[in-house]
Motif scaffolding. Structure first.
Motif, PDB file in Angstrom:
ATOM      1  N   PHE A 100      32.078  34.047  31.456  1.00 23.10           N
ATOM      2  CA  PHE A 100      33.282  34.609  30.817  1.00 23.10           C
ATOM      3  C   PHE A 100      34.492  34.608  31.751  1.00 23.10           C
ATOM      4  CE2 PHE A 100      29.982  36.255  27.968  1.00 23.10           C
ATOM      5  CZ  PHE A 100      30.486  35.784  26.760  1.00 23.10           C
ATOM      6  N   ALA A 101      34.519  33.649  32.679  1.00 18.17           N
ATOM      7  CA  ALA A 101      35.664  33.443  33.594  1.00 18.17           C
ATOM      8  C   ALA A 101      35.808  34.554  34.624  1.00 18.17           C
ATOM      9  CB  ALA A 101      36.967  33.247  32.811  1.00 18.17           C
ATOM     10  N   MET A 102      34.719  35.281  34.890  1.00 19.94           N
ATOM     11  CA  MET A 102      34.774  36.371  35.868  1.00 19.94           C
ATOM     12  C   MET A 102      34.139  35.916  37.174  1.00 19.94           C
ATOM     13  SD  MET A 102      33.653  39.363  33.289  1.00 19.94           S
ATOM     14  CE  MET A 102      34.341  39.339  31.621  1.00 19.94           C
ATOM     15  N   GLY A 103      34.999  35.519  38.116  1.00 17.37           N
ATOM     16  CA  GLY A 103      34.496  35.090  39.407  1.00 17.37           C
ATOM     17  C   GLY A 103      35.454  34.131  40.075  1.00 17.37           C
ATOM     18  N   GLY A 126      36.605  29.208  41.562  1.00 16.02           N
ATOM     19  CA  GLY A 126      36.269  29.647  40.215  1.00 16.02           C
ATOM     20  C   GLY A 126      37.383  30.494  39.652  1.00 16.02           C
ATOM     21  N   SER A 127      37.320  30.807  38.426  1.00 11.63           N
ATOM     22  CA  SER A 127      36.202  30.530  37.552  1.00 11.63           C
ATOM     23  C   SER A 127      36.176  29.100  37.007  1.00 11.63           C
ATOM     24  CB  SER A 127      36.204  31.514  36.384  1.00 11.63           C
ATOM     25  OG  SER A 127      37.360  31.311  35.582  1.00 11.63           O
ATOM     26  N   SER A 128      37.292  28.349  37.122  1.00 15.27           N
ATOM     27  CA  SER A 128      37.297  26.981  36.582  1.00 15.27           C
ATOM     28  C   SER A 128      36.726  25.985  37.596  1.00 15.27           C
ATOM     29  CB  SER A 128      38.724  26.572  36.187  1.00 15.27           C
ATOM     30  OG  SER A 128      39.339  27.547  35.389  1.00 15.27           O
ATOM     31  N   THR A 146      41.207  27.671  32.767  1.00 12.05           N
ATOM     32  CA  THR A 146      41.941  28.869  32.342  1.00 12.05           C
ATOM     33  C   THR A 146      42.114  29.770  33.549  1.00 12.05           C
ATOM     34  OG1 THR A 146      39.964  30.104  31.683  1.00 12.05           O
ATOM     35  CG2 THR A 146      41.041  28.770  29.986  1.00 12.05           C
ATOM     36  N   ASP A 147      43.188  30.564  33.508  1.00  8.34           N
ATOM     37  CA  ASP A 147      43.594  31.331  34.676  1.00  8.34           C
ATOM     38  C   ASP A 147      43.968  32.744  34.229  1.00  8.34           C
ATOM     39  OD1 ASP A 147      45.277  32.335  36.849  1.00  8.34           O
ATOM     40  OD2 ASP A 147      45.388  30.270  37.585  1.00  8.34           O
ATOM     41  N   THR A 148      43.182  33.705  34.670  1.00  4.48           N
ATOM     42  CA  THR A 148      43.404  35.114  34.336  1.00  4.48           C
ATOM     43  C   THR A 148      43.920  35.849  35.566  1.00  4.48           C
ATOM     44  OG1 THR A 148      41.612  34.962  32.731  1.00  4.48           O
ATOM     45  CG2 THR A 148      42.241  37.190  33.421  1.00  4.48           C
ATOM     46  N   GLY A 149      43.396  35.399  36.747  1.00  2.16           N
ATOM     47  CA  GLY A 149      43.835  35.995  38.010  1.00  2.16           C
ATOM     48  C   GLY A 149      43.948  34.947  39.101  1.00  2.16           C
ATOM     49  N   GLY A 150      43.790  33.680  38.713  1.00  2.18           N
ATOM     50  CA  GLY A 150      43.867  32.615  39.716  1.00  2.18           C
ATOM     51  C   GLY A 150      42.885  31.484  39.451  1.00  2.18           C
ATOM     52  N   SER A 151      42.191  31.544  38.343  1.00  2.00           N
ATOM     53  CA  SER A 151      41.057  30.641  38.090  1.00  2.00           C
ATOM     54  C   SER A 151      41.372  29.177  37.876  1.00  2.00           C
ATOM     55  CB  SER A 151      40.247  31.146  36.905  1.00  2.00           C
ATOM     56  OG  SER A 151      39.416  32.192  37.321  1.00  2.00           O
ATOM     57  N   ILE A 152      42.657  28.819  37.771  1.00  2.00           N
ATOM     58  CA  ILE A 152      43.008  27.392  37.813  1.00  2.00           C
ATOM     59  C   ILE A 152      43.479  27.059  39.229  1.00  2.00           C
ATOM     60  CG2 ILE A 152      44.699  25.651  37.074  1.00  2.00           C
ATOM     61  CD1 ILE A 152      44.706  26.996  34.305  1.00  2.00           C
ATOM     62  N   ALA A 178      38.291  35.233  24.758  1.00  2.00           N
ATOM     63  CA  ALA A 178      39.093  36.171  25.542  1.00  2.00           C
ATOM     64  C   ALA A 178      38.282  36.880  26.621  1.00  2.00           C
ATOM     65  CB  ALA A 178      39.712  37.203  24.612  1.00  2.00           C
ATOM     66  N   PHE A 179      38.866  36.928  27.825  1.00  2.00           N
ATOM     67  CA  PHE A 179      38.351  37.780  28.910  1.00  2.00           C
ATOM     68  C   PHE A 179      39.331  38.946  29.018  1.00  2.00           C
ATOM     69  CE2 PHE A 179      38.549  37.506  33.921  1.00  2.00           C
ATOM     70  CZ  PHE A 179      38.330  38.864  34.040  1.00  2.00           C
ATOM     71  N   SER A 180      40.552  38.662  29.441  1.00  2.00           N
ATOM     72  CA  SER A 180      41.565  39.703  29.542  1.00  2.00           C
ATOM     73  C   SER A 180      42.812  39.169  28.839  1.00  2.00           C
ATOM     74  CB  SER A 180      41.848  40.006  31.011  1.00  2.00           C
ATOM     75  OG  SER A 180      42.765  41.076  31.116  1.00  2.00           O
ATOM     76  N   TYR A 283      44.937  44.795  39.031  1.00  2.53           N
ATOM     77  CA  TYR A 283      44.212  43.762  38.262  1.00  2.53           C
ATOM     78  C   TYR A 283      42.784  44.205  37.975  1.00  2.53           C
ATOM     79  CZ  TYR A 283      41.803  39.331  37.298  1.00  2.53           C
ATOM     80  OH  TYR A 283      41.029  38.338  36.747  1.00  2.53           O
ATOM     81  N   TYR A 284      42.120  44.782  38.986  1.00  2.00           N
ATOM     82  CA  TYR A 284      40.708  45.163  38.788  1.00  2.00           C
ATOM     83  C   TYR A 284      40.541  46.460  38.003  1.00  2.00           C
ATOM     84  CZ  TYR A 284      38.786  41.008  40.603  1.00  2.00           C
ATOM     85  OH  TYR A 284      38.430  39.686  40.708  1.00  2.00           O
ATOM     86  N   LEU A 285      41.628  47.001  37.471  1.00  2.00           N
ATOM     87  CA  LEU A 285      41.529  48.002  36.412  1.00  2.00           C
ATOM     88  C   LEU A 285      41.880  47.378  35.062  1.00  2.00           C
ATOM     89  CD1 LEU A 285      43.011  51.016  38.328  1.00  2.00           C
ATOM     90  CD2 LEU A 285      40.702  50.856  37.389  1.00  2.00           C
ATOM     91  N   ARG A 333      28.984  44.673  35.454  1.00  3.98           N
ATOM     92  CA  ARG A 333      29.776  45.517  36.355  1.00  3.98           C
ATOM     93  C   ARG A 333      31.167  45.756  35.750  1.00  3.98           C
ATOM     94  NH1 ARG A 333      28.449  44.458  41.604  1.00  3.98           N
ATOM     95  NH2 ARG A 333      28.739  42.253  41.250  1.00  3.98           N
ATOM     96  N   ARG A 334      31.776  44.694  35.209  1.00  2.00           N
ATOM     97  CA  ARG A 334      33.144  44.827  34.688  1.00  2.00           C
ATOM     98  C   ARG A 334      33.182  45.613  33.385  1.00  2.00           C
ATOM     99  NH1 ARG A 334      36.713  39.898  36.755  1.00  2.00           N
ATOM    100  NH2 ARG A 334      35.508  39.440  38.625  1.00  2.00           N
ATOM    101  N   VAL A 335      32.178  45.423  32.535  1.00  2.95           N
ATOM    102  CA  VAL A 335      32.147  46.197  31.289  1.00  2.95           C
ATOM    103  C   VAL A 335      32.033  47.685  31.626  1.00  2.95           C
ATOM    104  CG1 VAL A 335      30.779  46.703  29.215  1.00  2.95           C
ATOM    105  CG2 VAL A 335      31.268  44.325  29.841  1.00  2.95           C
TER     106      VAL A 335
HETATM  107  N1  GLN Z   1      38.558  35.643  40.192  1.00  3.34           N
HETATM  108  C1  GLN Z   1      39.260  36.487  39.277  1.00  3.34           C
HETATM  109  C2  GLN Z   1      38.288  37.336  38.513  1.00  3.34           C
HETATM  110  O1  GLN Z   1      37.144  37.273  38.797  1.00  3.34           O
HETATM  111  C3  GLN Z   1      40.086  35.661  38.344  1.00  3.34           C
HETATM  112  C4  GLN Z   1      39.296  35.019  37.288  1.00  3.34           C
HETATM  113  C5  GLN Z   1      40.119  34.203  36.357  1.00  3.34           C
HETATM  114  O2  GLN Z   1      41.271  33.878  36.628  1.00  3.34           O
HETATM  115  N2  GLN Z   1      39.529  33.912  35.217  1.00  3.34           N
HETATM  116  O3  GLN Z   1      38.635  38.072  37.629  1.00  3.34           O
END
Ligand code: GLN
Length: 450
Positions: A100-103, A126-128, A146-152, A178-180, A283-285, A333-335
């Motif tokens: 789910f793009a988490m990592g 990652g995640s991409s 896809t990029d949620t926090g840097g994943s591209i 959807a992740f976030s 971001y991690y909230l 962990r994130r849920v």
């Molecule tokens: N590495 C960040 C996370 O784990 C970003 C992931 C992303 O961009 N999908 O949330």
């Protein structure tokens, strides 16, 4: 040729989760036939592409790197995918990703990690990670991540590629699982700035199927990539995104790239964005909060896996058993974090507070763009690290995205571009621009690459 290359190297790289050889060949032949008949073809006619397995494509499975979606075949195309098809791109298949793009390493995939083609003992980011590795290993000239926090951008940096997170709202999220939701954005990975621009232009633009898609013209990214003249452009180096904690080699590569920009006639200034220091914590909230809500839909009833249904178990038992065996540790962990942060009594202290920090970060950007046309930083604090190095230390894994997260929180576009090698491994420079000025990334990227 792409399919042959995949057959040759993908056992070692493991970029692909699903190769649609038949579909790809059929699409390529149909394009050839139309070309022979003198028909007008799309701008990327016949170019093979690898698609991150978080976007739906008819005729292929979509797993999001998770057991919980194993075997799910979506009945529809994501808007990004229908636009790729309209551009006559040939989709080779689906590529690996963190669940789910988490990592930040692709080690959170339920289907095993992807390896960095530059050094198979290291992570591809990652995640991409699958999207980056497929291009870096010459399995595909283009890919979508896809990029949620840097994943591209982070995988692009550690695999020596160009990767772009478009402005939020610039590319439709319809069919992007959807992740976030307030941060997710799909974008291109490619070997050159010009290639990335062509792919960006093909997927961007307003989509009535996504209510957060913005009805504005697509910025002139292809033209900007070809201009190669940045004389007088003001480039702001973000003071908070360098120094302590940054690998000296990465820092030196970044400094050299900034020198090069100055040599091309750009005016380099230093800018300060004091609240960027809090971006990772905010971001991690925010990301886990949205994730805990978005992932509620994987309930064993609607999609994919259903475990523990022996005909007598109640719905709640089946749901919790399915989520127990279907989700991996990072997703759980994130849920849990997100559910906690959103719960009554804690909402204001955590989620509400994080949203306020988000506003302060947007204001930092706005102030910096009074002094500079684009901002720059290293893309990641370190080059690719060895597989397994950070799996037991989530916080050190999270630090990979220190430089990339501010743009997701504020919504503006950002590009990672190769900035040379550090000990034989690629390092990246990040370029950031104001919302809907995506063309500035390509202007600077094109000049730096030339
Ligand atoms: N590495 C960040 C996370 O784990 C970003 C992931 C992303 O961009 N999908 O949330």
């Amino acid at each position: 040729a792409a399919l042959d290359r995949i057959a040759k190297v993908d056992e070692a790289v493991h970029a692909f989760l699903h190769v649609d050889a038949e579909g790809a060949l059929a699409a390529a032949r149909a394009i050839d036939a139309r070309r022979a008949a003198g028909e007008k073809l799309g701008p990327l006619a016949g170019v093979p592409l690898a698609l991150k397995d978080v976007l739906t494509a008819r005729g292929m499975p979509t797993t999001c790197g998770s057991r919980i979606l194993e075997g799910w075949r979506p009945p529809y195309d994501a808007t990004v995918v229908s636009r790729l098809r309209a551009a006559d791109v040939v989709i080779l298949g689906k590529v690996n990703m963190d669940e789910f793009a988490m990592g930040s390493s692709t080690e959170n995939s339920a289907y095993g990690p992807t390896r960095n083609p530059w050094d198979l003992t290291r992570i591809p980011g990652g995640s991409s990670g699958g999207s980056a590795a497929a291009v870096a290993a010459f399995e595909a000239p283009l890919s979508i991540g896809t990029d949620t926090g840097g994943s591209i951008r982070q995988p692009a940096a550690v695999c020596g590629l160009v990767g772009v997170k478009p402005t939020y709202g610039g590319v439709s999220r319809y069919g992007l699982v959807a992740f976030s939701s307030s941060l997710d954005q799909a974008g291109p990975l490619a070997r050159t700035v010009g290639d990335a621009a062509l792919l960006h232009a093909a997927i961007a633009g307003h989509d009535p199927l996504d209510s957060t898609s913005v009805d504005l013209p697509v910025p002139p990214v292809v033209e900007a990539a070809a201009r190669r003249d940045i004389r007088g452009l003001r480039v702001g180096v973000v003071r908070e995104l360098s120094g302590e904690g940054y690998d000296p080699g990465v820092q030196a590569a970044f400094d050299a790239a900034v020198q090069e920009l100055a040599g091309l006639g750009a005016e380099v200034v230093e800018v300060s964005c004091p609240h960027f220091t809090y971006a990772l914590a905010a971001y991690y909230l925010i990301a886990p909060s949205e994730c805990s809500s978005n992932l509620a839909r994987f309930d064993a009833m609607r999609f994919g896996l259903r475990a523990g249904d022996d005909g007598r178990a109640g719905a709640e038992e089946v749901m919790s058993h399915t989520r127990d065996v279907g989700f991996g540790a990072e997703v759980k962990r994130r849920v849990m974090l997100g559910t906690y942060a959103l719960s009554s009594g804690y909402y204001d202290a955590y989620y509400g507070q994080a949203q306020k920090v988000r506003t302060l970060i947007s204001r930092d950007f706005a102030a910096a763009y009074e002094k500079a046309d684009v901002l720059v930083s290293p893309t990641t604090p370190t080059p690719a690290f060895p597989l397994g190095d950070k799996v037991d230390d989530p916080v050190s894994m999270y630090l990979s995205d220190l430089c990339t997260i501010p743009s997701n929180l504020a919504g503006g576009p950002a590009m990672s571009l190769p900035a040379g090698l550090v000990g034989g491994l690629p390092a990246g420079i990040q370029i950031m621009a104001p919302a809907f000025a995506d063309d500035r990334l390509y202007l600077v990227g094109g000049a730096l690459e030339a």
